[in-house]
Motif scaffolding. Structure first.
Motif, PDB file in Angstrom:
ATOM      1  N   PHE A   1       0.852  -1.178   0.000  1.00 19.31           N
ATOM      2  CA  PHE A   1       0.000   0.000   0.000  1.00 19.31           C
ATOM      3  C   PHE A   1       0.891   1.232   0.000  1.00 19.31           C
ATOM      4  N   GLU A   2       0.608   2.164  -0.908  1.00 15.54           N
ATOM      5  CA  GLU A   2       1.386   3.385  -1.009  1.00 15.54           C
ATOM      6  C   GLU A   2       0.474   4.601  -0.942  1.00 15.54           C
ATOM      7  N   VAL A   3       0.885   5.623  -0.217  1.00 14.47           N
ATOM      8  CA  VAL A   3       0.216   6.917  -0.228  1.00 14.47           C
ATOM      9  C   VAL A   3       1.101   7.842  -1.043  1.00 14.47           C
ATOM     10  N   ILE A   4       0.534   8.475  -2.080  1.00 17.88           N
ATOM     11  CA  ILE A   4       1.336   9.122  -3.106  1.00 17.88           C
ATOM     12  C   ILE A   4       0.882  10.547  -3.371  1.00 17.88           C
ATOM     13  N   LYS A   5       1.853  11.400  -3.754  1.00 20.14           N
ATOM     14  CA  LYS A   5       1.528  12.707  -4.316  1.00 20.14           C
ATOM     15  C   LYS A   5       2.419  12.942  -5.521  1.00 20.14           C
ATOM     16  N   GLY A 149       6.818  13.727 -11.580  1.00 14.58           N
ATOM     17  CA  GLY A 149       7.288  12.520 -10.925  1.00 14.58           C
ATOM     18  C   GLY A 149       6.376  12.126  -9.782  1.00 14.58           C
ATOM     19  N   VAL A 150       6.600  10.943  -9.277  1.00 15.68           N
ATOM     20  CA  VAL A 150       5.786  10.383  -8.205  1.00 15.68           C
ATOM     21  C   VAL A 150       6.607  10.363  -6.924  1.00 15.68           C
ATOM     22  N   GLU A 151       6.026  10.854  -5.849  1.00 11.98           N
ATOM     23  CA  GLU A 151       6.683  10.824  -4.540  1.00 11.98           C
ATOM     24  C   GLU A 151       5.842   9.991  -3.582  1.00 11.98           C
ATOM     25  N   ARG A 152       6.438   8.937  -3.060  1.00 18.09           N
ATOM     26  CA  ARG A 152       5.726   8.107  -2.082  1.00 18.09           C
ATOM     27  C   ARG A 152       5.870   8.731  -0.695  1.00 18.09           C
ATOM     28  N   LEU A 153       4.761   8.895  -0.011  1.00 19.65           N
ATOM     29  CA  LEU A 153       4.779   9.471   1.327  1.00 19.65           C
ATOM     30  C   LEU A 153       4.820   8.402   2.406  1.00 19.65           C
ATOM     31  N   MET A 154       4.207   7.262   2.121  1.00 19.96           N
ATOM     32  CA  MET A 154       4.110   6.209   3.128  1.00 19.96           C
ATOM     33  C   MET A 154       3.883   4.880   2.414  1.00 19.96           C
ATOM     34  N   THR A 155       4.614   3.865   2.814  1.00 20.98           N
ATOM     35  CA  THR A 155       4.476   2.544   2.210  1.00 20.98           C
ATOM     36  C   THR A 155       4.479   1.497   3.305  1.00 20.98           C
ATOM     37  N   PHE A 156       3.540   0.562   3.232  1.00 23.08           N
ATOM     38  CA  PHE A 156       3.504  -0.489   4.253  1.00 23.08           C
ATOM     39  C   PHE A 156       2.870  -1.762   3.712  1.00 23.08           C
ATOM     40  N   VAL A 157       3.198  -2.862   4.354  1.00 26.69           N
ATOM     41  CA  VAL A 157       2.609  -4.165   4.062  1.00 26.69           C
ATOM     42  C   VAL A 157       1.749  -4.546   5.256  1.00 26.69           C
ATOM     43  N   GLY A 175      -1.978  10.858   9.636  1.00 24.94           N
ATOM     44  CA  GLY A 175      -1.162  12.058   9.543  1.00 24.94           C
ATOM     45  C   GLY A 175      -0.840  12.504   8.139  1.00 24.94           C
ATOM     46  N   ALA A 176      -1.173  11.703   7.117  1.00 28.53           N
ATOM     47  CA  ALA A 176      -0.903  12.102   5.737  1.00 28.53           C
ATOM     48  C   ALA A 176      -1.828  13.249   5.359  1.00 28.53           C
ATOM     49  N   GLY A 177      -1.255  14.322   4.848  1.00 33.39           N
ATOM     50  CA  GLY A 177      -2.049  15.482   4.472  1.00 33.39           C
ATOM     51  C   GLY A 177      -2.557  15.378   3.050  1.00 33.39           C
ATOM     52  N   LYS A 178      -2.289  16.386   2.255  1.00 35.96           N
ATOM     53  CA  LYS A 178      -2.769  16.405   0.881  1.00 35.96           C
ATOM     54  C   LYS A 178      -2.020  15.375   0.045  1.00 35.96           C
ATOM     55  N   VAL A 179      -2.755  14.433  -0.504  1.00 37.30           N
ATOM     56  CA  VAL A 179      -2.169  13.409  -1.356  1.00 37.30           C
ATOM     57  C   VAL A 179      -2.966  13.343  -2.658  1.00 37.30           C
TER      58      VAL A 179
END
Length: 199
Positions: A1-5, A149-157, A175-179
């Motif tokens: 799972f990735e949270v991306i901006k 480009g793609v910037e990953r903010l948070m990644t987890f399994v 805590g993830a803001g604007k994504v």
């Protein structure tokens, strides 16, 4: 799972942001490019049905996940215990690979697992980019004069089982803001799991 901006930089910018650029067809052993090529068509259909999300079956080569990467994920998977006070959530079913500045929501990401998953994460960036430029047509014009480009903010399994407290990722604020979106990848099931249906 990735949270991306998404990020962009001017062509004359001498200090580009730490983002990954899309590299079409750069992951032939990981991505199913026939499935990736169908993204524009599926985005149109999803929009006609009022949907923004998109499901891409077999976007990642099953043999790569099942035979190559998944055994290494299982061997390195070490969930970190997290507690979100504002939502009274306490669990230890997720192993964080990448976290936001300040160590949120986890101060000790699994660096070894992150390194093993890096090729897959970069491939997921490409998938997200293809979806994003179709979802936002104006981005195509922007990409002609800026490097997107793609910037990953948070990644987890996350591992789900039938055990109490492990059946779901409960509603929480991480805590993830604007994504700009997320990528969710279904991993293979562990054949040695003690539960029917695995997790």
């Amino acid at each position: 799972f990735e949270v991306i901006k998404m990020n962009d930089t001017d062509e004359n910018d001498t200090q580009p942001k730490p983002i990954s650029q899309p590299h079409p067809h750069s992951h032939p052993h990981i991505l199913n490019y026939q499935a990736i090529g169908s993204i524009p068509r599926h985005v149109i259909r999803a929009k006609l049905n009022g949907l923004r999300h998109l499901v891409i079956p077999t976007a990642v080569q099953p043999t790569y996940l099942e035979q190559d990467l998944f055994p290494r994920i299982v061997s390195l998977f070490e969930p970190q215990r997290l507690k979100y006070n504002q939502t009274n959530v306490d669990w230890n079913i997720s192993c964080y690979l990448e976290v936001m500045p300040g160590g949120l929501p986890c101060p000790n990401p699994n660096v070894k697992l992150c390194m093993e998953c890096q090729p897959l994460l970069n491939a997921c960036n490409d998938i997200f980019y293809e979806w994003y430029v179709q979802q936002h047509p104006a981005v195509k014009n922007l990409s002609k004069r800026k490097r997107l480009g793609v910037e990953r903010l948070m990644t987890f399994v996350t591992r789900y089982t039938a055990a109490p407290g492990e059946q779901a990722l409960l509603k929480h604020i991480d805590g993830a803001g604007k994504v700009d979106g997320s990528v969710v990848l279904a991993l293979p099931s562990d054949p040695v799991s003690p539960f029917e249906g695995y997790g």
